[in-house]
Design a protein around this motif. Structure first.
Motif, PDB file in Angstrom:
ATOM      1  N   GLY A 232       0.852  -1.183   0.000  1.00  0.00           N
ATOM      2  CA  GLY A 232       0.000   0.000   0.000  1.00  0.00           C
ATOM      3  C   GLY A 232       0.885   1.228   0.000  1.00  0.00           C
ATOM      4  O   GLY A 232       2.111   1.115   0.031  1.00  0.00           O
ATOM      5  N   CYS A 233       0.251   2.422  -0.009  1.00  0.00           N
ATOM      6  CA  CYS A 233       1.043   3.656  -0.059  1.00  0.00           C
ATOM      7  C   CYS A 233       1.988   3.747   1.133  1.00  0.00           C
ATOM      8  O   CYS A 233       3.184   3.954   0.987  1.00  0.00           O
TER       9      CYS A 233
ATOM     10  N   ASN B  44      -8.357   6.078   5.630  1.00  0.00           N
ATOM     11  CA  ASN B  44      -9.746   5.694   5.367  1.00  0.00           C
ATOM     12  C   ASN B  44     -10.039   5.230   3.943  1.00  0.00           C
ATOM     13  O   ASN B  44     -11.190   5.235   3.505  1.00  0.00           O
ATOM     14  N   ILE B  45      -9.021   4.779   3.234  1.00  0.00           N
ATOM     15  CA  ILE B  45      -9.244   4.404   1.837  1.00  0.00           C
ATOM     16  C   ILE B  45      -8.084   3.532   1.334  1.00  0.00           C
ATOM     17  O   ILE B  45      -7.007   3.552   1.919  1.00  0.00           O
ATOM     18  N   TYR B  46      -8.311   2.747   0.290  1.00  0.00           N
ATOM     19  CA  TYR B  46      -7.210   2.087  -0.413  1.00  0.00           C
ATOM     20  C   TYR B  46      -6.693   3.076  -1.449  1.00  0.00           C
ATOM     21  O   TYR B  46      -7.360   3.338  -2.446  1.00  0.00           O
ATOM     22  N   GLY B  47      -5.536   3.654  -1.170  1.00  0.00           N
ATOM     23  CA  GLY B  47      -5.002   4.677  -2.066  1.00  0.00           C
ATOM     24  C   GLY B  47      -4.304   4.106  -3.283  1.00  0.00           C
ATOM     25  O   GLY B  47      -4.570   4.506  -4.418  1.00  0.00           O
ATOM     26  N   MET B  48      -3.430   3.114  -3.033  1.00  0.00           N
ATOM     27  CA  MET B  48      -2.584   2.642  -4.127  1.00  0.00           C
ATOM     28  C   MET B  48      -3.379   2.014  -5.264  1.00  0.00           C
ATOM     29  O   MET B  48      -3.015   2.118  -6.430  1.00  0.00           O
TER      30      MET B  48
ATOM     31  N   GLY C  45      -6.414   2.935  -5.991  1.00  0.00           N
ATOM     32  CA  GLY C  45      -7.235   3.955  -6.627  1.00  0.00           C
ATOM     33  C   GLY C  45      -8.543   4.319  -5.956  1.00  0.00           C
ATOM     34  O   GLY C  45      -9.486   4.739  -6.626  1.00  0.00           O
ATOM     35  N   GLY C  46      -8.646   4.152  -4.635  1.00  0.00           N
ATOM     36  CA  GLY C  46      -9.785   4.751  -3.932  1.00  0.00           C
ATOM     37  C   GLY C  46     -10.946   3.845  -3.584  1.00  0.00           C
ATOM     38  O   GLY C  46     -12.101   4.282  -3.547  1.00  0.00           O
ATOM     39  N   GLN C  47     -10.669   2.568  -3.307  1.00  0.00           N
ATOM     40  CA  GLN C  47     -11.747   1.667  -2.875  1.00  0.00           C
ATOM     41  C   GLN C  47     -11.974   1.835  -1.360  1.00  0.00           C
ATOM     42  O   GLN C  47     -11.069   2.219  -0.632  1.00  0.00           O
ATOM     43  N   TYR C  48     -13.184   1.525  -0.888  1.00  0.00           N
ATOM     44  CA  TYR C  48     -13.466   1.711   0.541  1.00  0.00           C
ATOM     45  C   TYR C  48     -12.752   0.630   1.365  1.00  0.00           C
ATOM     46  O   TYR C  48     -12.574  -0.492   0.913  1.00  0.00           O
ATOM     47  N   SER C  49     -12.346   1.019   2.559  1.00  0.00           N
ATOM     48  CA  SER C  49     -11.593   0.121   3.443  1.00  0.00           C
ATOM     49  C   SER C  49     -12.391  -0.125   4.724  1.00  0.00           C
ATOM     50  O   SER C  49     -13.451   0.481   4.918  1.00  0.00           O
ATOM     51  N   PRO C  50     -11.879  -0.977   5.617  1.00  0.00           N
ATOM     52  CA  PRO C  50     -12.606  -1.219   6.880  1.00  0.00           C
ATOM     53  C   PRO C  50     -12.699   0.013   7.774  1.00  0.00           C
ATOM     54  O   PRO C  50     -13.407  -0.028   8.785  1.00  0.00           O
ATOM     55  N   THR C  51     -11.975   1.094   7.445  1.00  0.00           N
ATOM     56  CA  THR C  51     -12.118   2.300   8.278  1.00  0.00           C
ATOM     57  C   THR C  51     -12.791   3.443   7.525  1.00  0.00           C
ATOM     58  O   THR C  51     -12.852   4.565   8.016  1.00  0.00           O
ATOM     59  N   THR C  52     -13.303   3.171   6.332  1.00  0.00           N
ATOM     60  CA  THR C  52     -14.078   4.198   5.626  1.00  0.00           C
ATOM     61  C   THR C  52     -15.399   4.393   6.379  1.00  0.00           C
ATOM     62  O   THR C  52     -16.122   3.419   6.596  1.00  0.00           O
ATOM     63  N   PRO C  53     -15.700   5.612   6.793  1.00  0.00           N
ATOM     64  CA  PRO C  53     -16.959   5.819   7.537  1.00  0.00           C
ATOM     65  C   PRO C  53     -18.183   5.372   6.728  1.00  0.00           C
ATOM     66  O   PRO C  53     -18.216   5.533   5.505  1.00  0.00           O
ATOM     67  N   THR C  54     -19.158   4.810   7.423  1.00  0.00           N
ATOM     68  CA  THR C  54     -20.389   4.373   6.779  1.00  0.00           C
ATOM     69  C   THR C  54     -21.009   5.565   6.031  1.00  0.00           C
ATOM     70  O   THR C  54     -21.064   6.669   6.571  1.00  0.00           O
ATOM     71  N   GLY C  55     -21.418   5.326   4.801  1.00  0.00           N
ATOM     72  CA  GLY C  55     -22.044   6.385   4.014  1.00  0.00           C
ATOM     73  C   GLY C  55     -21.072   7.112   3.093  1.00  0.00           C
ATOM     74  O   GLY C  55     -21.474   7.687   2.090  1.00  0.00           O
TER      75      GLY C  55
ATOM     76  N   TYR D 196      -9.688   9.728  -1.306  1.00  0.00           N
ATOM     77  CA  TYR D 196     -10.761   9.912  -0.329  1.00  0.00           C
ATOM     78  C   TYR D 196     -11.306  11.333  -0.385  1.00  0.00           C
ATOM     79  O   TYR D 196     -12.520  11.548  -0.374  1.00  0.00           O
ATOM     80  N   GLY D 197     -10.407  12.277  -0.487  1.00  0.00           N
ATOM     81  CA  GLY D 197     -10.804  13.679  -0.503  1.00  0.00           C
ATOM     82  C   GLY D 197     -11.681  14.025  -1.694  1.00  0.00           C
ATOM     83  O   GLY D 197     -12.750  14.604  -1.556  1.00  0.00           O
ATOM     84  N   ARG D 198     -11.235  13.623  -2.876  1.00  0.00           N
ATOM     85  CA  ARG D 198     -11.995  13.957  -4.082  1.00  0.00           C
ATOM     86  C   ARG D 198     -13.335  13.243  -4.134  1.00  0.00           C
ATOM     87  O   ARG D 198     -14.354  13.817  -4.472  1.00  0.00           O
ATOM     88  N   LYS D 199     -13.323  11.941  -3.793  1.00  0.00           N
ATOM     89  CA  LYS D 199     -14.554  11.149  -3.829  1.00  0.00           C
ATOM     90  C   LYS D 199     -15.615  11.715  -2.898  1.00  0.00           C
ATOM     91  O   LYS D 199     -16.807  11.621  -3.140  1.00  0.00           O
ATOM     92  N   ASN D 200     -15.144  12.292  -1.791  1.00  0.00           N
ATOM     93  CA  ASN D 200     -16.087  12.732  -0.769  1.00  0.00           C
ATOM     94  C   ASN D 200     -16.144  14.246  -0.609  1.00  0.00           C
ATOM     95  O   ASN D 200     -16.667  14.755   0.383  1.00  0.00           O
TER      96      ASN D 200
END
Lengths: 274, 175, 377
Positions: free
Chosen positions: A53-54, A125-129, A131-141, A207-211
């Motif tokens: 990962g990153c 809070n994201i899989y960066g490397m 390309g931005g998939q949700y991870s176990p610490t991505t907040p719900t929603g 994470y920033g751009r997606k949200n």
């Protein structure tokens, strides 16, 4: 001109690093190096292990014994390193997906053994490397490329998880409060047992751009405003806690350390022979 | 004796695997080759269990027992299960609690092995060693000294005397 | 000279200890469990380390971590566990970490036939991990040979800086057999070459003139370097596509160019044979028994037994294919090694397969019938 810290601890010929502009990983990596420096550890006695990962690219830039392993498995390799040479200060650098999704099993068992390894999770809070998939610490929603309509999963509180699993030192800091993070990492390395430090950092690119979290500076500002020291946190109402998170040293206990216990077992056979 | 194959059968917990190991070790003491193998997994727990031993003056290639020269059975279930695998002309040794099977092509010995262990030696655990005495008296597979040495080498410390007498009680059961 | 009755799995641990094993990480799975159990008993007595990890994946990881830190390391598994090892096995290959991975095979796929014997992992042992690579796989057929070949597995792994796979059969792993423990003078122990240059001069993945592999420093010994599963340059740092071909070529060639040293085999009654059986592990014992019986009836049958199955003994198989009219590959699977033998020998002679998938060792009688059926003396 490179700082003395860079000169002393970084492999300058491996730089520049691969991280995006505005990424918080550099701050967290610097905090680790500062912590090591503050403890005056010999570089030969430090082994830094990472997964994939990153954040896991950090060891490559650092002038220690460094081991960049497979996805999620840093703690497994680190366990072998520590068992083989308990004198080494073993530090694991990992991300939220690396440590708690694919590597979740290794994390809880390393906690359970209370093996003397200091683990620093770069939680963005994201899989960066990838390309931005949700991870176990991505907040719900929240959104990720694989959560286009908002994340349905509940997210892990990694400090609660590691506490339940048996880690002896647990703290959470942020990339904003770098000095404090440095202290937590140094204390974690000093602790003879499994130490877990969660570093809240920001991924502006995915994470920033997606949200729609704004610029890197905006995101770091948000981290600062959302972080509440644990004593103050306890006085907040549930409503006030909304959108915020707790930081601080949460857990610091003495209990038997794995390699020390194994050393005693070996010692008992040595005595038997005399 | 050039090459003999044995199957020791009974129920799990009767110590037949240990019995097989002891017999194989006794054979090594005599300078023979030996292989011992056993059933693993669920089969090894309860039901019929078995240990196999091959003793030979030559190298043993195929390590499994297909048709045995000798079959020991300590329970009815194991006798029923393995009797078909006993060679014509072979030797069958069964505990006296087992019904004599309908095999007129083999020599049958019906012996009070379990009773001797439980009532004479007051230790049902040593039935396997009694059985070894019985087997060796009938077949003379290994020397008496080697078998005794192997028994003493394998049994738990402090039980050497009990197990040696179990071996001799086994010998005494055959005239 | 010590003569003992010993179980195959026990002989594996005894051989490993003799070779210098100081670390074992594993996870319980039959029919390999005794290897972990005996390692747990013996290692702390000699200052070595044993750890039962949370799973097979981490066992493989810890084994590599300990080897990088200077200890000769081993792990053992069976069936599904071998599938789980493959991820970090690949890591061991690309980062050139010596270690021994024992697979006491059982029937599959999946949970399959616990824990009946099978020889179904012949191809997986060669190609189980993803990507191009070469690997050393050894396959003993007796308790004594397990002892010797375990030592050899360590030696080859240290010499070629690569994980070595030791394939065992449940039949041999679990049976007890007479073993003569060899004297020290009869045993060669090979240790990895450590760097002699200064830490400043050390390039972790540079192969020196006349050497096969790079010198290997232990973590904590003063040589700070980087290890990665990424394609890397001589320095050990990630290097990208320009370095890929060279690295991959070197990793494959260090094994494929040294088959003379790596491959061992047994030839049995082949001098005048017109039919050759190719078999390994427990199946070779059935074959030997069958051959003895067939020879008495005048059949000119012999056996070629690869002890190193990968890399395959290509030269010997090719020579054999020019000397016999028929090669029969007997294995407890649906014809995995047959594919390799046919590739090498098929152009010169008739190659046939005979296998079994029922979890039972192939008895000599079956081999006798198969040989007789197509016999053309």
């Amino acid at each position: 001109m490179a700082s003395t810290l860079v000169k002393k601890y970084f492999r300058e010929d491996t730089l520049p690093h691969i991280w995006c502009p505005g990424c918080g990983n550099g701050i967290v990596t610097r905090a680790i190096v500062k912590a090591i420096d503050s403890l005056g550890l010999d570089k030969d006695d430090v082994c830094i292990v990472s997964g994939i990962g990153c954040s896991s690219r950090a060891p490559g830039y650092l002038d220690f014994n460094t081991l960049h392993t497979t996805h999620g498995r840093a703690l497994a390799f680190a366990t072998g390193v520590k068992m083989a040479n308990p004198k080494l200060n073993v530090i694991v650098v990992t991300g939220d997906g690396d440590s708690s999704a694919i590597g979740g099993n290794h994390l809880i068992h390393a906690c359970r053994r209370n093996i003397d390894i200091t683990t620093i999770v770069f939680n963005n809070n994201i899989y960066g490397m990838t390309g931005g998939q949700y991870s176990p610490t991505t907040p719900t929603g929240d959104k990720g490329t694989t959560a286009p309509y908002g994340n349905l999963d509940a997210n892990f509180d990694l400090c609660e998880l590691t506490k339940g699993a048996g880690a002896s030192y647990i703290a959470r800091g942020t990339a904003y409060a770098a000095k404090q993070l440095e202290k937590y990492i140094a204390d974690g390395i000093k602790n003879k047992g499994f130490s877990f430090i969660e570093a809240i950092t920001a991924c502006p690119t995915y994470y920033g751009r997606k949200n729609k979290k704004g610029s890197a500076v905006d995101m770091l500002q948000t981290v600062k405003e959302s972080a509440v020291m644990d004593k103050a946190w306890d006085k907040l109402t549930e409503e006030q806690k909304e959108g915020k998170f707790k930081i601080g040293k949460f857990h610091d206990v003495k209990k038997p350390e794995y390699t020390e216990q194994y050393g005693k077992l070996i010692e008992s056979f040595n005595k038997g022979e005399d | 004796m050039k090459h003999k194959e044995l199957r020791l059968s009974g129920s799990g917990g009767q110590g037949l695997i240990t019995g097989g190991i002891i017999l194989a070790e006794a054979a090594l003491h005599d300078g023979l080759n030996a292989i011992q193998s056993q059933s693993y997994g669920p089969e090894a727990r309860g039901g019929a269990s078995k240990a196999e031993v091959i003793l030979s003056e030559e190298a043993i290639d195929y390590p499994k027992v297909e048709k045995s020269d000798i079959l020991l059975s300590l329970t009815q279930l194991s006798c029923d299960k393995y009797i078909g695998g006993l060679k014509s002309g072979g030797i069958l040794i069964i505990d006296e609690s087992i019904e004599t099977p309908d095999r007129d092509d083999v020599t049958i010995y019906r012996v009070p092995i379990l009773d001797t262990a439980t009532n004479k030696l007051n230790k049902s655990m040593v039935a396997n060693i009694v059985a070894l005495g019985v087997i060796n008296k009938i077949t003379n597979l290994v020397s008496k000294e080697s078998l005794e040495k192997a028994v003493i080498g394998r049994v738990p410390k402090g039980t050497e005397e009990l197990n040696t007498s179990a071996l001799y009680e086994g010998y005494n059961l055959i005239n | 000279m010590t003569i003992k009755l010993m179980q195959g799995n026990e002989a594996c641990v005894e051989g490993a200890l003799r070779a210098g094993m100081k670390f074992y990480a594993g996870y319980p799975i039959t029919p390999s469990t005794e290897i972990a159990e005996i390692s747990a008993v013996e290692l702390p007595k000699i200052g070595g380390k044993f750890i039962q990890m949370e799973d097979e994946i981490s066992s493989m990881g810890a084994t590599i971590g300990a080897s990088l830190t200077g200890l000769k390391s081993m792990t053992a598994t069976s069936g599904p566990g071998f599938s789980l090892k493959q991820e970090n096995l690949g890591y061991g290959i690309i980062s050139e970490v010596p270690c021994v991975v024992v697979n006491v095979q059982r029937g599959g796929p999946s949970t399959g036939l616990p824990t009946s014997p099978a020889q179904g992992d012949i191809m997986q042992s060669k190609w189980g991990t993803h990507g191009d690579h070469s690997i050393i796989v050894l396959y003993p057929n007796s308790v004594r040979e397990i002892y010797d070949i375990t030592i050899r597995s360590f030696n080859l792994s240290e010499k070629y800086r690569t994980p070595v796979i030791l394939l065992l059969d449940e039949v041999i792993g679990h049976m007890r057999e007479r073993i003569e423990i060899p004297k020290d003078a009869e045993i060669e122990i090979i240790d990895r070459k450590k760097p002699t240059c200064s830490p400043e001069e050390y390039k972790a993945y540079e192969v020196k003139e006349g050497e096969i592999v790079p010198d290997m420093a232990a973590f904590g010994s003063g040589y700070r370097y980087h290890v990665t599963g990424l394609v890397h340059s001589e320095t050990g740092f990630p290097a990208g596509a320009t370095k890929a071909e060279g690295l991959m070529r070197r990793l494959i060639d260090k094994i494929e160019d040294n088959t003379e040293d790596i491959c061992t085999f047994e030839e049995y009654m082949l001098d005048d044979a017109d039919t050759a059986i190719v078999a390994f592990g427990c199946t070779s014992r059935s074959a030997k028994s069958a051959i003895k019986s067939l020879r008495k009836d005048g059949y000119k049958v012999g056996m070629f037994r690869p002890i190193t199955i990968w890399p395959s003994p290509e030269k010997q198989l090719e020579k054999l294919s020019k000397e016999v009219k028929r090669i029969l590959v007997v294995e407890m699977n649906d014809g995995q090694y047959y594919l390799e033998v046919d590739r090498i020998a098929g152009k010169n002679t008739k190659v046939e397969k005979y296998g079994r998938l029922n979890g039972e060792i192939i008895p000599p009688d079956e081999i006798i019938s198969v040989v007789k059926e197509g016999y053309n003396g």
